[in-house]
Design a protein around this motif. Structure first.
Motif, short mmCIF file in Angstrom:
data_model
loop_
_atom_site.label_atom_id
_atom_site.label_comp_id
_atom_site.label_asym_id
_atom_site.label_seq_id
_atom_site.Cartn_x
_atom_site.Cartn_y
_atom_site.Cartn_z
N UNK A 74 -34.74 5.87 16.43
CA UNK A 74 -33.73 4.82 16.33
C UNK A 74 -33.52 4.09 17.65
N UNK A 75 -33.94 4.68 18.75
CA UNK A 75 -33.80 4.01 20.04
C UNK A 75 -34.77 2.84 20.17
N UNK A 76 -35.71 2.72 19.26
CA UNK A 76 -36.65 1.60 19.24
C UNK A 76 -36.29 0.57 18.19
N UNK A 77 -35.22 0.79 17.47
CA UNK A 77 -34.82 -0.14 16.42
C UNK A 77 -34.25 -1.41 17.01
N UNK A 78 -34.43 -2.51 16.31
CA UNK A 78 -33.83 -3.78 16.71
C UNK A 78 -32.32 -3.63 16.68
N UNK A 79 -31.66 -4.02 17.75
CA UNK A 79 -30.21 -3.97 17.81
C UNK A 79 -29.63 -2.63 18.20
N UNK A 80 -30.45 -1.71 18.70
CA UNK A 80 -29.97 -0.39 19.12
C UNK A 80 -30.53 -0.10 20.51
N UNK A 81 -29.67 0.39 21.41
CA UNK A 81 -30.13 0.84 22.72
C UNK A 81 -29.59 2.24 22.96
N UNK A 82 -30.39 3.05 23.64
CA UNK A 82 -30.02 4.43 23.93
C UNK A 82 -30.12 4.70 25.42
N UNK A 83 -29.41 5.73 25.84
CA UNK A 83 -29.51 6.21 27.22
C UNK A 83 -30.85 6.93 27.36
N UNK A 84 -31.66 6.54 28.32
CA UNK A 84 -32.98 7.15 28.51
C UNK A 84 -32.90 8.61 28.91
N UNK A 85 -31.81 9.02 29.53
CA UNK A 85 -31.68 10.41 29.98
C UNK A 85 -31.24 11.33 28.85
#
Length: 171
Positions: A74-85
């Protein structure tokens, strides 16, 4: 001999730190996030899918969101960003304002499962037409929320008072 051991320990510590940066923080992740799969957290992915089920996406803008193997992260979904750590979802912005008024996403409801996104800092529901449905109370309990965009979202009813306890940033 002790000088060599200190250098070796320093080298190993540096190598582990470098490996952690390269792998996006996967080394040394604590046990409470043990259900991190790849870069994302499964319960947060499920919360996002529940949110998507509350939307009408006639033009398939959220086609990257899904359960198929190639759409799991889901971190690669359009409109979603995640913490890389940590892999936690930090930003949700499913509707891009450049779509134009003829291409709005429509909202039937906001899934209460979004409360599972406890690390969410940025929530953009702007330009999602909720057609007068009531704004959900649980949004006020997203304690890390710092940015909320509801422009042109067409909610009805009372606005939850808990939301005013947050300190939002101006954009």
């Amino acid at each position: 001999m002790q000088g060599h051991r200190k250098c070796l320990k320093l080298f190993i510590a540096f190598a582990l730190l470098l490996l952690q940066c390269i792998k996006g923080g996967e080394v040394g992740r604590n046990h409470r996030d043990a259900n991190v799969t790849g870069r994302y957290i499964e319960k947060e992915r499920q919360a996002l899918l529940a949110f998507k089920r509350g939307l009408v996406d006639k033009f398939d803008f959220l086609s990257s969101w899904g359960s198929e193997a190639q759409k799991q992260d889901c971190c690669r979904w359009i409109g979603v960003s995640c913490n890389n750590q940590t892999g936690h979802v930090t930003r949700l912005y499913p509707s891009d304002k450049v779509m134009g008024e003829d291409y709005f996403l429509q909202g039937k409801m906001i899934s209460p499962k979004l409360i599972q996104l406890q690390h969410l800092e940025h929530l953009d529901l702007g330009y999602i037409d909720f057609n007068g449905s009531p704004f959900t109370d649980f949004i006020g309990y997203l304690t890390n929320l710092r940015y909320l965009d509801l422009s042109s979202s067409c909610f009805g009813g009372k606005f939850p008072s808990q939301i005013f306890e947050h300190e939002f940033r101006e954009s």
